[in-house]
Design an enzyme around this catalytic site. Structure first.
Site, PDB file in Angstrom:
ATOM      1  N   SER A 214       0.880  -1.182   0.000  1.00  0.00           N
ATOM      2  CA  SER A 214       0.000   0.000   0.000  1.00  0.00           C
ATOM      3  C   SER A 214       0.909   1.221   0.000  1.00  0.00           C
ATOM      4  CB  SER A 214      -0.856   0.017   1.264  1.00  0.00           C
ATOM      5  OG  SER A 214      -1.394   1.319   1.481  1.00  0.00           O
TER       6      SER A 214
ATOM      7  N   TYR B 185      -1.394  -0.703  10.583  1.00  0.00           N
ATOM      8  CA  TYR B 185      -1.645  -1.058   9.180  1.00  0.00           C
ATOM      9  C   TYR B 185      -0.474  -0.566   8.319  1.00  0.00           C
ATOM     10  CZ  TYR B 185      -3.693  -1.290   4.535  1.00  0.00           C
ATOM     11  OH  TYR B 185      -3.895  -1.557   3.206  1.00  0.00           O
TER      12      TYR B 185
HETATM   13  P1  NAP Z   1     -11.468  -6.326   0.299  1.00  0.00           P
HETATM   14  O1  NAP Z   1     -12.392  -6.104  -0.842  1.00  0.00           O
HETATM   15  O2  NAP Z   1     -11.985  -6.161   1.695  1.00  0.00           O
HETATM   16  O3  NAP Z   1     -10.810  -7.767   0.116  1.00  0.00           O
HETATM   17  C1  NAP Z   1     -10.042  -8.376   1.121  1.00  0.00           C
HETATM   18  C2  NAP Z   1      -9.898  -9.840   0.744  1.00  0.00           C
HETATM   19  O4  NAP Z   1      -9.112 -10.470   1.751  1.00  0.00           O
HETATM   20  C3  NAP Z   1     -11.234 -10.563   0.683  1.00  0.00           C
HETATM   21  O5  NAP Z   1     -11.219 -11.481  -0.382  1.00  0.00           O
HETATM   22  C4  NAP Z   1     -11.298 -11.284   2.016  1.00  0.00           C
HETATM   23  O6  NAP Z   1     -12.062 -12.465   1.851  1.00  0.00           O
HETATM   24  C5  NAP Z   1      -9.819 -11.600   2.239  1.00  0.00           C
HETATM   25  N1  NAP Z   1      -9.549 -11.824   3.642  1.00  0.00           N
HETATM   26  C6  NAP Z   1      -9.773 -10.958   4.682  1.00  0.00           C
HETATM   27  N2  NAP Z   1      -9.457 -11.550   5.830  1.00  0.00           N
HETATM   28  C7  NAP Z   1      -8.998 -12.801   5.522  1.00  0.00           C
HETATM   29  C8  NAP Z   1      -8.530 -13.898   6.288  1.00  0.00           C
HETATM   30  N3  NAP Z   1      -8.448 -13.836   7.622  1.00  0.00           N
HETATM   31  N4  NAP Z   1      -8.169 -15.032   5.646  1.00  0.00           N
HETATM   32  C9  NAP Z   1      -8.268 -15.121   4.297  1.00  0.00           C
HETATM   33  N5  NAP Z   1      -8.694 -14.115   3.520  1.00  0.00           N
HETATM   34  C10 NAP Z   1      -9.061 -12.972   4.133  1.00  0.00           C
HETATM   35  O7  NAP Z   1     -10.227  -5.338   0.221  1.00  0.00           O
HETATM   36  P2  NAP Z   1      -9.207  -5.007  -0.971  1.00  0.00           P
HETATM   37  O8  NAP Z   1      -9.170  -3.532  -1.077  1.00  0.00           O
HETATM   38  O9  NAP Z   1      -9.485  -5.802  -2.187  1.00  0.00           O
HETATM   39  O10 NAP Z   1      -7.842  -5.456  -0.286  1.00  0.00           O
HETATM   40  C11 NAP Z   1      -6.921  -6.332  -0.900  1.00  0.00           C
HETATM   41  C12 NAP Z   1      -5.503  -5.933  -0.496  1.00  0.00           C
HETATM   42  O11 NAP Z   1      -5.243  -4.623  -0.990  1.00  0.00           O
HETATM   43  C13 NAP Z   1      -5.253  -5.873   1.016  1.00  0.00           C
HETATM   44  O12 NAP Z   1      -3.985  -6.422   1.292  1.00  0.00           O
HETATM   45  C14 NAP Z   1      -5.233  -4.375   1.322  1.00  0.00           C
HETATM   46  O13 NAP Z   1      -4.419  -4.071   2.434  1.00  0.00           O
HETATM   47  C15 NAP Z   1      -4.634  -3.855   0.021  1.00  0.00           C
HETATM   48  N6  NAP Z   1      -4.906  -2.430  -0.230  1.00  0.00           N
HETATM   49  C16 NAP Z   1      -6.161  -1.965  -0.320  1.00  0.00           C
HETATM   50  C17 NAP Z   1      -6.379  -0.601  -0.537  1.00  0.00           C
HETATM   51  C18 NAP Z   1      -7.757  -0.009  -0.647  1.00  0.00           C
HETATM   52  O14 NAP Z   1      -7.874   1.228  -0.572  1.00  0.00           O
HETATM   53  N7  NAP Z   1      -8.795  -0.801  -0.836  1.00  0.00           N
HETATM   54  C19 NAP Z   1      -5.284   0.262  -0.658  1.00  0.00           C
HETATM   55  C20 NAP Z   1      -4.001  -0.239  -0.548  1.00  0.00           C
HETATM   56  C21 NAP Z   1      -3.820  -1.599  -0.339  1.00  0.00           C
HETATM   57  P3  NAP Z   1     -12.927 -13.214   2.974  1.00  0.00           P
HETATM   58  O15 NAP Z   1     -13.642 -12.173   3.767  1.00  0.00           O
HETATM   59  O16 NAP Z   1     -13.816 -14.101   2.165  1.00  0.00           O
HETATM   60  O17 NAP Z   1     -11.949 -13.996   3.780  1.00  0.00           O
END
Ligand code: NAP
Length: 276
Positions: free
Chosen positions: A143, A156
């Protein structure tokens, strides 16, 4: 476009929604068979069915809670045992909106387990397997808070700085072994991440928020360009290079046998190595 011949199997964590689900779709269209990992089996199976039908690729589901050590080990063993896996997208992660002092420490520990420990174990499994197989690619999703930890919850930010540092060291060690490492630093992306973190995405200015489709397309374009670090929002790649060059310039002076002159107290003997 669909292809009969697989371009190798990609294992994607956090594939049930958001960024991971877009990677799944894009990689299937690039000819990869898939293994989709997350906790929500229903969502994974529904996505697997849709993608298998629309792309003709083989799509498997592996349900696991990656904050649980035993379950991470199970996924790591699966990754090592399956010779067809040539790409890991280390994407599953959670955030937190509350400032450090207000954050629940148990939730912070669970976030560390998912965002760093699970990422490490899977990266290790992939690195060892890919070196043994002679090639492979590891994509770690960090991130922009890795370099701007003041923006959101500090734990985080620290967890994502860990992902960046781990990727830097992995790249250093693996680039001569035909294993590619890419680290992606998204800014704010419109996914469920924000709702789960307790911060409505609507509070952010819309010009700061990218779609998950644009993010993944940019990250894959960066991978195709051979980038190690991809910051999809950053207009000038040279700005990152300047940061990296400044970091490298510190190297010759980071470990020396005497403190820097500004820390040498008159009469302490530090500068001569004599202790009193
Ligand atoms: P998201 O839509 O909330 O997706 C998160 C994913 O992680 C879901 O598929 C969730 O699936 C899975 N997950 C959460 N807890 C888990 C666990 N304990 N075991 C296995 N799987 C788990 O969020 P996203 O934005 O796509 O995030 C993906 C990545 O991008 C993360 O690493 C986040 O830190 C990074 N990121 C996001 C942003 C942003 O602004 N959205 C910015 C920078 C970086 P289940 O609930 O089915 O387990």
């Amino acid at each position: 476009m669909t292809q009969n011949q697989s371009t190798g199997t990609a294992l994607i964590t956090g594939a049930s929604s958001g960024i991971g689900a877009v990677y799944a779709e894009r990689l299937a269209r690039r000819g990869h068979d898939l293994v989709l990992v997350a906790r929500n089996t229903g969502k994974l199976e529904s996505l697997a069915g849709t993608l298998a039908k629309s792309t003709g690729r083989r799509v498997e589901v592996l349900s696991a809670d990656l904050s649980n050590t035993g379950e991470v080990k199970r996924v790591a063993e699966f990754l090592q045992s399956r010779r067809d896996i040539s790409l890991l997208v280390n994407n599953a992660g959670v955030g937190a909106g509350s400032p450090l002092l207000e954050a629940d420490i148990d939730a912070m520990e669970s976030m560390i387990a998912l965002n760093t420990t699970a990422v490490t174990r899977l990266a290790y499994a992939a690195a060892r397997a890919f070196v043994a197989r002679g090639s492979g690619t590891i994509i770690n999703i960090a991130s922009i808070v890795a370099v701007a930890p003041e923006l959101l919850n500090g734990v985080y930010g620290a967890s994502k700085a860990y992902v960046l540092a781990l990727s830097q060291s992995m790249r250093h060690e693996l680039e001569s072994k035909n294993v590619k490492v890419q680290v992606v630093l998204p800014g704010a992306i419109a996914t469920d991440f924000w709702r789960a973190s307790g911060v409505p995405i609507e509070v952010l200015p819309s010009e700061m928020v990218m779609s998950s489709a644009d993010l993944v397309d940019a990250a894959l374009a960066g991978l195709d360009l051979g980038e190690f670090v991809t910051v999809p929002s950053l207009p000038e790649a040279a700005d990152w290079d300047r940061l990296e060059n400044a970091r490298q310039a510190l190297r010759p002076n980071l470990s020396r046998n005497v403190p820097a002159p500004r820390y040498q107290v008159a009469g302490s003997g530090t500068s001569t190595g004599v202790s009193h």
